[in-house]
Design a protein around this motif. Structure first.
Motif, short mmCIF file in Angstrom:
data_model
loop_
_atom_site.label_atom_id
_atom_site.label_comp_id
_atom_site.label_asym_id
_atom_site.label_seq_id
_atom_site.Cartn_x
_atom_site.Cartn_y
_atom_site.Cartn_z
N ILE A 141 0.88 -1.16 0.00
CA ILE A 141 0.00 0.00 0.00
C ILE A 141 0.91 1.21 0.00
N VAL A 142 0.94 1.94 -1.09
CA VAL A 142 1.83 3.09 -1.23
C VAL A 142 1.11 4.33 -0.71
N VAL A 143 1.75 4.99 0.26
CA VAL A 143 1.15 6.17 0.89
C VAL A 143 2.18 7.29 1.00
N ALA A 144 1.68 8.48 1.20
CA ALA A 144 2.50 9.66 1.51
C ALA A 144 1.66 10.53 2.43
N GLU A 145 2.30 11.41 3.15
CA GLU A 145 1.52 12.28 4.03
C GLU A 145 0.55 13.14 3.22
N LYS A 146 1.05 13.63 2.08
CA LYS A 146 0.21 14.44 1.19
C LYS A 146 0.38 13.93 -0.23
N PRO A 147 -0.65 13.62 -0.92
CA PRO A 147 -2.04 13.62 -0.48
C PRO A 147 -2.31 12.44 0.44
N PRO A 148 -3.18 12.62 1.42
CA PRO A 148 -3.44 11.55 2.37
C PRO A 148 -4.21 10.38 1.75
N VAL A 149 -3.90 9.19 2.23
CA VAL A 149 -4.64 7.99 1.82
C VAL A 149 -5.59 7.67 2.96
N PRO A 150 -6.87 7.51 2.68
CA PRO A 150 -7.81 7.22 3.77
C PRO A 150 -7.44 5.95 4.54
N ARG A 151 -7.45 6.04 5.86
CA ARG A 151 -7.11 4.90 6.71
C ARG A 151 -8.07 3.74 6.48
N LEU A 152 -9.33 4.05 6.22
CA LEU A 152 -10.30 2.98 5.96
C LEU A 152 -9.86 2.16 4.75
N PHE A 153 -9.37 2.82 3.71
CA PHE A 153 -8.88 2.12 2.52
C PHE A 153 -7.70 1.22 2.89
N MET A 154 -6.76 1.75 3.67
CA MET A 154 -5.60 0.97 4.07
C MET A 154 -6.03 -0.26 4.88
N ASP A 155 -6.94 -0.06 5.81
CA ASP A 155 -7.43 -1.16 6.63
C ASP A 155 -8.14 -2.22 5.79
N GLN A 156 -8.91 -1.78 4.81
CA GLN A 156 -9.62 -2.72 3.94
C GLN A 156 -8.65 -3.55 3.11
N VAL A 157 -7.60 -2.93 2.58
CA VAL A 157 -6.60 -3.66 1.81
C VAL A 157 -5.89 -4.68 2.69
N ILE A 158 -5.51 -4.26 3.90
CA ILE A 158 -4.83 -5.16 4.83
C ILE A 158 -5.72 -6.35 5.17
N MET A 159 -6.97 -6.09 5.50
CA MET A 159 -7.88 -7.17 5.86
C MET A 159 -8.13 -8.12 4.68
N SER A 160 -8.29 -7.57 3.50
CA SER A 160 -8.51 -8.40 2.31
C SER A 160 -7.29 -9.25 2.00
N ALA A 161 -6.12 -8.66 2.12
CA ALA A 161 -4.88 -9.41 1.86
C ALA A 161 -4.73 -10.55 2.85
N ARG A 162 -4.92 -10.27 4.11
CA ARG A 162 -4.78 -11.31 5.14
C ARG A 162 -5.81 -12.42 4.96
N LYS A 163 -7.00 -12.06 4.56
CA LYS A 163 -8.04 -13.06 4.32
C LYS A 163 -7.61 -14.06 3.25
N GLU A 164 -6.83 -13.58 2.28
CA GLU A 164 -6.36 -14.42 1.18
C GLU A 164 -4.94 -14.95 1.43
N ASN A 165 -4.46 -14.82 2.66
CA ASN A 165 -3.11 -15.27 3.05
C ASN A 165 -2.00 -14.58 2.25
N ILE A 166 -2.21 -13.30 1.97
CA ILE A 166 -1.22 -12.47 1.28
C ILE A 166 -0.65 -11.50 2.32
N THR A 167 0.66 -11.38 2.35
CA THR A 167 1.31 -10.51 3.32
C THR A 167 1.22 -9.05 2.87
#
Length: 70
Positions: free
Chosen positions: A4-30
């Motif tokens: 998940i590529v992020v920078a302080e500006k422009p901000p990436v919504p935390r909800l998006f980051m959390d959703q990507v992390i949860m989806s990846a883990r669900k599929e056993n992807i680091t």
């Protein structure tokens, strides 16, 4: 893995980051976070915030990158 590529500006919504992390883990992807523009002074606080939230609590690796050489 999935980065998940992020920078302080422009901000990436935390909800998006959390959703990507949860989806990846669900599929056993680091998942991992890539912080761009780490050479900027204002990015240090942003990185610390991410480390507290994602490295300490969720064990997500954080990589720091910059287009500029230090």
């Amino acid at each position: 893995g999935v980065g998940i590529v992020v920078a302080e500006k422009p901000p990436v919504p935390r909800l998006f980051m959390d959703q990507v992390i949860m989806s990846a883990r669900k599929e056993n992807i680091t998942p991992f976070i890539v912080v761009n523009k780490c050479d900027l002074k204002e990015t240090s606080g942003f990185v610390e915030e991410l480390r507290k939230t994602y490295t300490s609590e969720a064990a997500i690796p954080i990589l720091l990158v910059s287009a500029r050489a230090k």
